[in-house]
Design a protein around this motif. Structure first.
Motif, mmCIF file in Angstrom:
data_model
loop_
_atom_site.group_PDB
_atom_site.id
_atom_site.type_symbol
_atom_site.label_atom_id
_atom_site.label_comp_id
_atom_site.label_asym_id
_atom_site.label_seq_id
_atom_site.Cartn_x
_atom_site.Cartn_y
_atom_site.Cartn_z
ATOM 1 N N GLU A 196 0.842 -1.200 0.000
ATOM 2 C CA GLU A 196 0.000 0.000 0.000
ATOM 3 C C GLU A 196 0.874 1.244 0.000
ATOM 4 O O GLU A 196 1.891 1.313 0.695
ATOM 5 N N TYR A 214 -3.261 3.814 -2.621
ATOM 6 C CA TYR A 214 -3.473 2.659 -3.497
ATOM 7 C C TYR A 214 -3.002 1.401 -2.764
ATOM 8 O O TYR A 214 -1.981 1.420 -2.067
ATOM 9 N N ALA A 219 -6.858 -4.910 -6.752
ATOM 10 C CA ALA A 219 -6.371 -3.541 -6.607
ATOM 11 C C ALA A 219 -7.485 -2.669 -6.056
ATOM 12 O O ALA A 219 -8.646 -2.792 -6.462
ATOM 13 N N LYS A 220 -7.138 -1.789 -5.120
ATOM 14 C CA LYS A 220 -8.127 -0.907 -4.508
ATOM 15 C C LYS A 220 -7.593 0.512 -4.447
ATOM 16 O O LYS A 220 -6.387 0.733 -4.319
ATOM 17 N N SER A 221 -8.522 1.456 -4.530
ATOM 18 C CA SER A 221 -8.201 2.858 -4.316
ATOM 19 C C SER A 221 -8.839 3.303 -2.997
ATOM 20 O O SER A 221 -10.040 3.105 -2.787
ATOM 21 N N GLN A 278 -10.304 7.684 -5.877
ATOM 22 C CA GLN A 278 -10.057 7.495 -7.299
ATOM 23 C C GLN A 278 -10.798 6.255 -7.816
ATOM 24 O O GLN A 278 -10.968 5.268 -7.099
ATOM 25 N N ILE A 328 -10.589 3.132 -10.339
ATOM 26 C CA ILE A 328 -9.490 2.399 -10.957
ATOM 27 C C ILE A 328 -9.820 2.125 -12.421
ATOM 28 O O ILE A 328 -10.812 1.459 -12.730
ATOM 29 N N ASN A 383 -13.944 1.367 -7.359
ATOM 30 C CA ASN A 383 -12.699 1.538 -6.616
ATOM 31 C C ASN A 383 -11.993 0.217 -6.344
ATOM 32 O O ASN A 383 -10.926 0.202 -5.737
ATOM 33 N N ILE A 428 -0.980 0.954 -10.737
ATOM 34 C CA ILE A 428 -2.408 1.116 -10.975
ATOM 35 C C ILE A 428 -2.671 2.423 -11.719
ATOM 36 O O ILE A 428 -2.067 3.460 -11.404
ATOM 37 N N SER A 478 -5.651 5.194 -12.561
ATOM 38 C CA SER A 478 -6.955 5.599 -12.021
ATOM 39 C C SER A 478 -7.369 6.947 -12.585
ATOM 40 O O SER A 478 -6.574 7.663 -13.204
ATOM 41 N N TYR A 506 -1.493 7.779 -11.711
ATOM 42 C CA TYR A 506 -0.775 6.517 -11.581
ATOM 43 C C TYR A 506 -0.258 6.349 -10.163
ATOM 44 O O TYR A 506 0.252 7.301 -9.556
ATOM 45 N N SER A 507 -0.382 5.133 -9.676
ATOM 46 C CA SER A 507 0.128 4.831 -8.347
ATOM 47 C C SER A 507 1.647 4.715 -8.396
ATOM 48 O O SER A 507 2.229 4.500 -9.473
#
Length: 368
Positions: free
Chosen positions: A122, A126, A146-148, A152, A154, A186, A212, A214, A234-235
């Motif tokens: 994390e 993200y 994947a999580k926001s 955001q 995704i 998300n 990720i 988003s 972008y993550s």
């Protein structure tokens, strides 16, 4: 026919992402296909013990005729249905079985040929989690979420890169697909498949790097989002380390040499080699002249499926792709999904001959 072990010589939602490339490669997106499972079993049993012997003969004969008429040994184009629970991996089930239909993954989960990982990384709102993995000598498949956490939405995975910690080398080109949870933009469920390099040691410690992509809340519903990168976020790189279970190294690839030849006018093409493992079946054709993949006027043999099993239990396995064999300009290969964990009694390669727009009759070549 001879065999040996492997030698050392590799939308349920509107936002479904199939074979998703990086955003810089967005114009080259390709898609996979889908399938469903059919199982038919007809049982006839006499329930009339009071009938005389002659009537029992009539009833038995009639039952046999009905059985022959009802059970037709045609291969289905599906392996499993959504009725089979995937347990902890159920969130991945619907889009895999109804949209993507990775037959190898579905077979692996059915037979518990799966390793739960549940490792997360994390940063900056993200988070990505490697939920599970399956592998053999030829392929590595990971399932991730994947999580926001910052509001955001995704868009998808901008990149998924896997490497061996022991060698530091990348494991190969990744094939990615996935989709959002039905009730949240998300959360994104994805699958990445890597074809392992046969000349490299089997990777036991994996480094997985995720990035990720988003967009701001509400942007996924705007069709412009799919063609513009201006609104993308972008993550940072999210790094996860995990080990592969020893069970994935044990199944050795079986190699069969059918040496079945097909006449194509003045030329010949032979099925010379078949490699079989739990997650992949690869077939090689070798002709008497160099293979030219973009010359559609030149006759060649196309593999259209593998019929795995017998009678009403037969399943049609689909091809992932076709590629040239770089060690031989006269050869080309097809890579198929596999259900060898089902222990099919027979394997038959389904082929047609092609020349320009002319397609020949379907032929079956016995592999096993």
């Amino acid at each position: 026919m001879s065999t040996s072990n492997k030698d050392s010589s590799q939308p349920s939602s509107s936002h479904l992402h199939t074979e998703q490339p990086s955003l810089s490669e967005m114009s080259h997106t390709s898609t996979l296909t889908d399938e469903e499972d059919v199982q038919e079993a007809k049982r006839l049993q006499s329930r009339f013990p009071w009938l005389d012997a002659r009537l029992l003969v009539v009833v038995g004969f009639t039952s046999a005729v009905m059985l022959i008429l009802l059970i037709v040994p045609m291969p289905t184009e599906s392996t499993y249905t959504t009725a089979n629970s995937w347990g902890k991996l159920e969130p991945f089930h619907e889009y895999q079985s109804d949209v993507i239909q990775n037959q190898s993954l579905m077979s692996a989960i059915k037979h518990n040929y799966i390793q739960y990982v549940n490792e997360s990384a994390e940063k900056d709102g993200y988070i990505v989690t490697v939920n599970a993995v399956t592998a053999d000598e030829n392929q590595l498949i990971i399932l991730y979420t994947a999580k926001s956490l910052n509001g955001q939405e995704i868009y998808g995975m901008n990149s998924v890169k896997l490497s061996s910690i022991a060698t530091g080398k990348p494991l190969g080109h990744s094939r990615n697909n996935g989709t959002h949870d039905t009730d949240s933009e998300n959360v994104f469920r994805g699958t990445t498949t890597i074809r392992l390099k046969s000349r490299e040691p089997f990777p036991q410690e994996i480094a997985a790097k995720f990035q990720i992509a988003s967009v701001d809340e509400g942007r996924l519903s705007d069709p412009v989002t799919n063609t513009s990168t201006e609104d993308m976020h972008y993550s940072p790189t999210l790094l996860i380390h995990f080990s592969l279970a020893g069970q994935f190294k044990r199944p050795e690839t079986e190699i069969v040499y059918p040496n079945h030849t097909i006449e194509l006018g003045d030329h010949k093409v032979a099925l010379t080699r078949v490699e079989m493992s739990p997650l992949e079946i690869r077939v090689r054709f070798t002709g008497d002249q160099p293979f030219e993949p973009y010359n559609t006027n030149k006759p060649w043999v196309e593999a259209t499926g593998i019929i795995a099993g017998e009678g009403d239990q037969a399943v049609l396995l689909r091809a992932l792709n076709r590629k040239m064999a770089f060690d031989d300009p006269n050869s080309y290969e097809y890579i198929f999904y596999s259900n060898l964990l089902d222990q099919p009694k027979t394997l038959q390669l389904q082929v047609v001959t092609r020349e320009a727009d002319n397609i020949g009759d379907t032929q079956l070549i016995q592999i096993k």
